[in-house]
Scaffold this active site. Structure first.
Site, mmCIF file in Angstrom:
data_model
loop_
_atom_site.group_PDB
_atom_site.id
_atom_site.type_symbol
_atom_site.label_atom_id
_atom_site.label_comp_id
_atom_site.label_asym_id
_atom_site.label_seq_id
_atom_site.Cartn_x
_atom_site.Cartn_y
_atom_site.Cartn_z
ATOM 1 N N LYS A 111 77.120 -8.653 29.485
ATOM 2 C CA LYS A 111 78.432 -8.052 29.703
ATOM 3 C C LYS A 111 79.067 -8.578 30.985
ATOM 4 O O LYS A 111 78.408 -8.702 32.020
ATOM 5 C CB LYS A 111 78.276 -6.531 29.779
ATOM 6 C CG LYS A 111 79.581 -5.755 29.933
ATOM 7 C CD LYS A 111 79.298 -4.260 29.934
ATOM 8 C CE LYS A 111 80.557 -3.420 30.040
ATOM 9 N NZ LYS A 111 80.256 -1.966 29.971
ATOM 10 N N SER A 140 79.127 3.637 27.091
ATOM 11 C CA SER A 140 79.556 2.252 26.881
ATOM 12 C C SER A 140 78.492 1.321 26.343
ATOM 13 O O SER A 140 78.800 0.195 25.967
ATOM 14 C CB SER A 140 80.124 1.679 28.186
ATOM 15 O OG SER A 140 81.342 2.310 28.501
ATOM 16 N N SER A 175 82.456 0.440 26.450
ATOM 17 C CA SER A 175 83.096 -0.753 26.965
ATOM 18 C C SER A 175 82.259 -2.014 26.801
ATOM 19 O O SER A 175 82.737 -3.117 27.065
ATOM 20 C CB SER A 175 83.432 -0.552 28.446
ATOM 21 O OG SER A 175 82.240 -0.425 29.216
#
Length: 468
Positions: free
Chosen positions: A81, A182, A158
């Site tokens: 990420k 997330s 996210s």
């Protein structure tokens, strides 16, 4: 009735690929090329590092050919990420605001260092919501992450690209972060497995913060067994992270016995908190998942989560206050550089007063005590991860970004800090994945993963794939 699991002939899981490499049935180069050749029309990547990945894989193969013992993740393609610093790729937090000098000065974050020391091949930086919060803003020059089962739907936030990328086969495992869900939301929406470890179990040094006391770093992959293997590499104290816990790390893969005899599972269906509705298929699938846990030997009893509504409010209030503290100066000076949804959420933290924040922390501590008491009566707590599948992108409102959390139950666990695993349980009425949450005692990821693995040995939902 549970399904009989059928293992794929191809190496779709971290666990299968690692075992095949040790048997000489594949190579790091083969695994990497397979991942790199998979097309990305889902907005998975912000940055790809194909050439470095190929060079890393070739070097791993040379070392193994020379007789070196394979490290635990030798040749395994991993996406990271883009709020985790990596010296070989830019770190942007999917924003025009983050100063590139921050990542340059940071180099590799602790998690990236551990992955590469374990032989992982990092294939690139995956898409996120801006600074790990909000919903997509198509007006900004970044990809809009799409669900691997339906490109008209959101991948979830996210850790969006991490979830969709695992589901689509762009890498075998991925790293995400979790402040209100997330890791678990993209895992749920894309039909993969995601683990939010205990707060402090995996270090956050070199990770762009959102909520200092709520952020967790953890793995996404096809299976609980994969998450166990990844956590065995990621977990452990790092002195550079003031929140990092000095607690011994278990042998997580060894804990996966497939047997839940002697384990008591407390279940709360949370139907009363499904504010945006319940998918028609969800009750049946959740009941079938509980049957699979019983088939593995677990005793299943009803429980009620303590202070549910209060803790969801605590998570949002604390997150907004802590995020505003980090972004306050940039919000004043670079308002329009932030996406619409992001700046609305971050600016709203200014409305949280000091007394509000203190009171939230007091309620948080009370809830932690009550959850500890509940987990003295049961070994695990199981709930739906959410009652609905991935929403249509057209239904997301950048002016009401937190509305995307409706009928999701992930924020409850972040203020508590307990380890929580999201596992797929089947498809919604719209043909998109639904998910179950398994929570456990502090630093007892071993039992949480044991339950997820026992469930997945009796079902095949985690191996299912969406649109090609």
């Amino acid at each position: 009735m549970t399904e009989t699991a059928v293992r794929p002939a191809s190496f779709d899981t971290v666990t299968d690929a690692a075992a095949a490499l040790r048997r000489g049935e594949t190579t790091a180069t083969d695994l990497t090329e397979r991942a790199l050749s998979t097309g990305d029309d889902l907005g998975v990547y912000l940055t790809r590092t194909d050439e470095r990945a190929r060079a890393r894989a070739a070097e791993i193969d040379r070392q193994l050919a020379a007789g070196a013992a394979p490290p635990p993740l030798a040749g395994i393609p991993i996406g990271v990420k883009d709020i985790l610093a990596h010296a070989h790729a830019p770190t942007t937090a999917q924003s025009l605001v983050l100063d590139p000098a921050w990542a340059t000065a940071t180099g590799d974050c602790a998690v990236v260092r551990r992955l590469e020391q374990a032989g992982a091949v990092i294939t690139g930086k995956t898409s996120t919501m801006e600074f790990a919060i909000g919903v997509p803003d198509p007006d900004k020059p970044f990809p809009v992450p799409r669900c691997a089962w339906d490109r008209e739907r959101w991948a979830g936030g996210s850790s969006s690209g991490s979830g969709a990328g695992v589901a689509a086969g762009l890498f075998l495992g991925a790293i995400g972060t979790d402040t209100a869900g997330s890791i678990r939301i993209p895992a749920a929406f894309n039909g993969v497995t995601g683990l939010k470890p205990t707060f402090g179990r995996v270090p956050k040094s070199g990770v762009v913060p959102l909520g200092y006391t709520l952020d967790h770093v953890g793995p996404l992959a096809r299976s609980a067994a994969d998450c166990a293997l990844l956590l065995s590499v990621l977990a452990g104290h790092d002195p550079a992270d003031p929140y990092s816990a000095e607690v011994p790390v278990a042998d997580y893969p060894a804990a996966l016995t497939g047997d839940l005899r002697g384990i008591t599972v407390g279940v709360d269906d949370l139907d009363r908190f499904a504010d945006a509705g319940i998918d028609p298929e969800q009750p049946r699938l959740f009941a079938a998942a509980l049957d699979a846990l019983r088939a593995a030997g677990a005793t299943v009893v009803p429980v009620e989560l303590p202070l549910y509504s209060e803790l969801v409010a605590v998570d949002l209030l604390v997150m907004l206050a802590e995020a505003h503290a980090y972004h306050r100066a940039d919000l004043r000076e670079r308002w329009t550089d932030y996406g619409r949804g992001t700046r609305i959420v971050l600016a709203s933290g200014a409305a949280v007063t000091g007394p509000d924040y203190v009171q939230a922390q007091r309620v948080r501590r009370l809830a932690q005590h009550r959850m500890t008491a509940l987990l003295s009566d049961v070994d695990l707590v199981v709930t739906p991860t959410g009652h609905l599948g991935a929403p249509l992108l057209s239904e997301l409102d950048p002016l009401r970004p937190l509305s995307a959390l409706a009928s999701l139950h992930t924020p409850y666990w972040n203020p508590l800090g307990n380890p929580t695993l999201a596992v797929p349980i089947g498809l919604s009425s719209a043909g998109t994945p639904l998910s179950m949450s398994i929570g456990g005692r502090y630093f007892d990821e071993a039992t949480v993963l044991r339950a997820g693995d026992a469930y997945q040995r009796r079902t095949i939902h985690h191996l299912a794939k969406g649109m090609s």
